[in-house]
Design a protein around this motif. Structure first.
Motif, PDB file in Angstrom:
ATOM      1  N   PHE A 193       0.811  -1.218   0.000  1.00 61.53           N
ATOM      2  CA  PHE A 193       0.000   0.000   0.000  1.00 61.53           C
ATOM      3  C   PHE A 193       0.845   1.269   0.000  1.00 61.53           C
ATOM      4  CE2 PHE A 193      -3.166  -3.107   1.061  1.00 61.53           C
ATOM      5  CZ  PHE A 193      -4.278  -2.638   0.372  1.00 61.53           C
ATOM      6  N   ARG A 194       2.084   1.161   0.440  1.00 62.46           N
ATOM      7  CA  ARG A 194       2.986   2.299   0.331  1.00 62.46           C
ATOM      8  C   ARG A 194       3.267   2.603  -1.139  1.00 62.46           C
ATOM      9  NH1 ARG A 194       5.935   4.037   4.533  1.00 62.46           N
ATOM     10  NH2 ARG A 194       6.014   1.971   5.510  1.00 62.46           N
ATOM     11  N   ALA A 195       3.294   1.538  -1.962  1.00 61.71           N
ATOM     12  CA  ALA A 195       3.556   1.692  -3.396  1.00 61.71           C
ATOM     13  C   ALA A 195       2.462   2.470  -4.112  1.00 61.71           C
ATOM     14  CB  ALA A 195       3.721   0.315  -4.044  1.00 61.71           C
ATOM     15  N   LEU A 196       1.293   2.581  -3.502  1.00 64.25           N
ATOM     16  CA  LEU A 196       0.176   3.260  -4.157  1.00 64.25           C
ATOM     17  C   LEU A 196       0.342   4.774  -4.180  1.00 64.25           C
ATOM     18  CD1 LEU A 196      -2.870   1.171  -2.906  1.00 64.25           C
ATOM     19  CD2 LEU A 196      -1.341   0.779  -4.831  1.00 64.25           C
ATOM     20  N   SER A 197       1.416   5.272  -3.581  1.00 64.84           N
ATOM     21  CA  SER A 197       1.730   6.697  -3.657  1.00 64.84           C
ATOM     22  C   SER A 197       2.754   6.976  -4.756  1.00 64.84           C
ATOM     23  CB  SER A 197       2.272   7.195  -2.308  1.00 64.84           C
ATOM     24  OG  SER A 197       1.293   7.076  -1.298  1.00 64.84           O
ATOM     25  N   ASN A 198       3.277   5.899  -5.364  1.00 69.02           N
ATOM     26  CA  ASN A 198       4.308   6.046  -6.401  1.00 69.02           C
ATOM     27  C   ASN A 198       3.696   6.252  -7.782  1.00 69.02           C
ATOM     28  OD1 ASN A 198       6.175   5.545  -4.359  1.00 69.02           O
ATOM     29  ND2 ASN A 198       6.270   3.350  -4.816  1.00 69.02           N
ATOM     30  N   SER A 199       4.499   6.734  -8.702  1.00 69.61           N
ATOM     31  CA  SER A 199       4.050   6.904 -10.082  1.00 69.61           C
ATOM     32  C   SER A 199       3.883   5.532 -10.738  1.00 69.61           C
ATOM     33  CB  SER A 199       5.064   7.737 -10.875  1.00 69.61           C
ATOM     34  OG  SER A 199       5.194   9.019 -10.305  1.00 69.61           O
ATOM     35  N   PRO A 200       2.944   5.382 -11.673  1.00 67.20           N
ATOM     36  CA  PRO A 200       2.760   4.110 -12.377  1.00 67.20           C
ATOM     37  C   PRO A 200       4.031   3.697 -13.118  1.00 67.20           C
ATOM     38  CG  PRO A 200       0.929   5.603 -12.795  1.00 67.20           C
ATOM     39  CD  PRO A 200       1.973   6.410 -12.097  1.00 67.20           C
ATOM     40  N   LYS A 201       4.310   2.381 -13.140  1.00 64.46           N
ATOM     41  CA  LYS A 201       5.508   1.874 -13.814  1.00 64.46           C
ATOM     42  C   LYS A 201       5.236   1.507 -15.265  1.00 64.46           C
ATOM     43  CE  LYS A 201       7.915   1.949  -9.958  1.00 64.46           C
ATOM     44  NZ  LYS A 201       8.179   0.718  -9.191  1.00 64.46           N
ATOM     45  N   THR A 202       3.986   1.297 -15.600  1.00 63.60           N
ATOM     46  CA  THR A 202       3.634   0.964 -16.980  1.00 63.60           C
ATOM     47  C   THR A 202       2.174   1.354 -17.202  1.00 63.60           C
ATOM     48  OG1 THR A 202       3.684  -0.791 -18.661  1.00 63.60           O
ATOM     49  CG2 THR A 202       2.834  -1.387 -16.504  1.00 63.60           C
ATOM     50  N   THR A 203       1.673   1.105 -18.411  1.00 62.09           N
ATOM     51  CA  THR A 203       0.294   1.489 -18.712  1.00 62.09           C
ATOM     52  C   THR A 203      -0.698   0.465 -18.164  1.00 62.09           C
ATOM     53  OG1 THR A 203       0.265   0.312 -20.825  1.00 62.09           O
ATOM     54  CG2 THR A 203       1.059   2.604 -20.839  1.00 62.09           C
ATOM     55  N   ILE A 204      -1.914   0.900 -17.947  1.00 61.83           N
ATOM     56  CA  ILE A 204      -2.987   0.004 -17.517  1.00 61.83           C
ATOM     57  C   ILE A 204      -3.211  -1.065 -18.582  1.00 61.83           C
ATOM     58  CG2 ILE A 204      -5.467  -0.112 -17.028  1.00 61.83           C
ATOM     59  CD1 ILE A 204      -5.147   2.797 -15.901  1.00 61.83           C
ATOM     60  N   GLN A 205      -3.152  -0.662 -19.841  1.00 63.45           N
ATOM     61  CA  GLN A 205      -3.328  -1.600 -20.953  1.00 63.45           C
ATOM     62  C   GLN A 205      -2.251  -2.675 -20.943  1.00 63.45           C
ATOM     63  OE1 GLN A 205      -4.004   0.035 -24.993  1.00 63.45           O
ATOM     64  NE2 GLN A 205      -2.341  -1.292 -25.684  1.00 63.45           N
ATOM     65  N   GLY A 206      -1.016  -2.267 -20.662  1.00 65.19           N
ATOM     66  CA  GLY A 206       0.088  -3.227 -20.644  1.00 65.19           C
ATOM     67  C   GLY A 206      -0.083  -4.257 -19.550  1.00 65.19           C
ATOM     68  N   LEU A 207      -0.446  -3.813 -18.352  1.00 65.98           N
ATOM     69  CA  LEU A 207      -0.643  -4.744 -17.241  1.00 65.98           C
ATOM     70  C   LEU A 207      -1.835  -5.651 -17.513  1.00 65.98           C
ATOM     71  CD1 LEU A 207       0.005  -5.735 -14.386  1.00 65.98           C
ATOM     72  CD2 LEU A 207      -1.492  -3.925 -13.501  1.00 65.98           C
ATOM     73  N   TRP A 208      -2.927  -5.088 -18.043  1.00 61.05           N
ATOM     74  CA  TRP A 208      -4.104  -5.901 -18.356  1.00 61.05           C
ATOM     75  C   TRP A 208      -3.736  -7.013 -19.325  1.00 61.05           C
ATOM     76  CZ3 TRP A 208      -7.086  -7.525 -22.438  1.00 61.05           C
ATOM     77  CH2 TRP A 208      -8.384  -7.968 -22.146  1.00 61.05           C
ATOM     78  N   SER A 209      -2.911  -6.713 -20.301  1.00 59.66           N
ATOM     79  CA  SER A 209      -2.529  -7.707 -21.318  1.00 59.66           C
ATOM     80  C   SER A 209      -1.677  -8.819 -20.713  1.00 59.66           C
ATOM     81  CB  SER A 209      -1.772  -7.013 -22.456  1.00 59.66           C
ATOM     82  OG  SER A 209      -2.578  -6.023 -23.065  1.00 59.66           O
ATOM     83  N   GLU A 210      -0.808  -8.480 -19.773  1.00 58.04           N
ATOM     84  CA  GLU A 210      -0.007  -9.504 -19.098  1.00 58.04           C
ATOM     85  C   GLU A 210      -0.904 -10.404 -18.258  1.00 58.04           C
ATOM     86  OE1 GLU A 210       3.260  -7.686 -16.952  1.00 58.04           O
ATOM     87  OE2 GLU A 210       3.622  -6.293 -18.613  1.00 58.04           O
TER      88      GLU A 210
END
Length: 329
Positions: A132-149
């Motif tokens: 939950f600490r990570a939820l303050s960080n900037s995204p590492k990739t796109t939502i589309q990219g993660l969805w595809s994985e």
């Protein structure tokens, strides 16, 4: 998810920050799910006092609060009592996020003994705090990219194998890495198989085999979200460590875009039916020998349209990664 169902049945307490309406969890007799006066989800954990809490700091994050050895007023089945608990509060009224939160909590509760000590509780929830600490960080990739994985994992014959070999960090060169077998997932929203590659992805050593998974990911209000794919994958995972890894990667990847990322939907049928695998050796590339030694992080687009897809099942290998992929149409 039973915990979420119990939470929804609770009414909001009328007053007080440390006053909770709660239900004991049958599978975890040391824990209760509760609702606070803000209507937020709370997990209350009883633990044997060992003074561990004296060395622990309370945690305040964007979505999460963790308070140690807090005296609470609990109302359950019409009866009210006072007791001390470790109190984990999730600060969101969004159901999709609450479901995500309870999924992580349920997995962690399984790791605790029937009568956990305070030290055991704190050690178990260390990773939970980092998620939950990570939820303050900037995204590492796109939502589309993660969805595809996640789609590749969800449609595989053995999701456990795919999750096991899934990258721990989105910055890694390949999405799935089993040493001699590697898979890189590429997605396209415009229905064209033209993808961006790094030089390393298409110039792997000869003893390594790299497959490129190409998929069409088109947003659709009637599609499936990352949250939907997660729930489908979780049914196939039996190891708590893999469940923890799944949640951790999603949180670290999406960071501050988690709330949005869990909701956006993509057309599942188009994606599933468009999934194809390609031998990286057949894709047009800039050969490594043509890249100067002092040049790094080379990226370029390559068109896969006229390349014949490969069926992973025909690849001879002793590894389990490619064998876990479903045969493409």
């Amino acid at each position: 998810m039973k915990i979420l169902k119990h939470f929804k049945s609770l009414e909001i307490p009328k007053q007080g920050r440390k006053i909770f309406n709660a239900i004991s969890l049958k599978d975890f007799p040391f824990a209760k799910v509760a609702k606070n006066n803000d209507g937020f989800p709370v997990i209350l954990i009883e633990s044997k006092i060992d003074n561990t809490f004296l060395t622990q700091k309370n945690i305040r994050l964007k979505y999460l609060e963790l308070n140690h050895n807090l005296e609470c007023k609990i109302t359950e089945n019409g009866k009210t009592d006072f007791a001390n608990y470790s109190v984990i509060t999730f600060k969101s009224g969004e159901e999709v996020l609450q479901s995500y939160y309870f999924g992580i909590v349920e997995n962690l509760l399984k790791e605790l003994s029937k009568k956990p000590t305070q030290k055991e509780v704190f050690e178990t929830f260390k990773g939970f705090i980092e998620v939950f600490r990570a939820l303050s960080n900037s995204p590492k990739t796109t939502i589309q990219g993660l969805w595809s994985e996640l789609l590749l994992i969800e449609t595989s014959k053995n999701p456990e194998i795919l999750v096991n070999y899934w990258h721990n960090r989105p910055e890694e060169k390949f999405d799935f890495n089993a040493d001699t077998e590697k898979i890189e997932v590429k997605s396209s929203s415009n229905m064209e198989r033209i993808h961006i590659f790094t030089s390393e992805q298409l110039n792997a050593p000869k003893e390594k085999k790299v497959l490129i998974a190409s998929v069409f990911a088109k947003q659709s209000s009637n599609g499936r979200s990352i949250s939907d794919l997660l729930n489908s994958i979780l049914v196939s995972l039996n190891e708590d460590s893999l469940i923890e890894k799944l949640y951790s990667i999603v949180s670290n990847t999406l960071g501050s875009s988690l709330e949005q990322g869990l909701k956006i939907k993509f057309d599942y049928d188009i994606a599933k039916n468009s999934l194809r695998f390609y031998d990286s050796e057949l894709i047009s590339k800039i050969e490594k020998i043509n890249i100067p030694n002092n040049v790094s992080e080379v990226k370029y687009k390559s068109d896969l349209t006229n390349i014949k897809p490969i069926d992973p099942i025909i690849i001879k290998s002793n590894e389990l990664l490619f064998k876990s992929l479903k045969t493409t149409p």
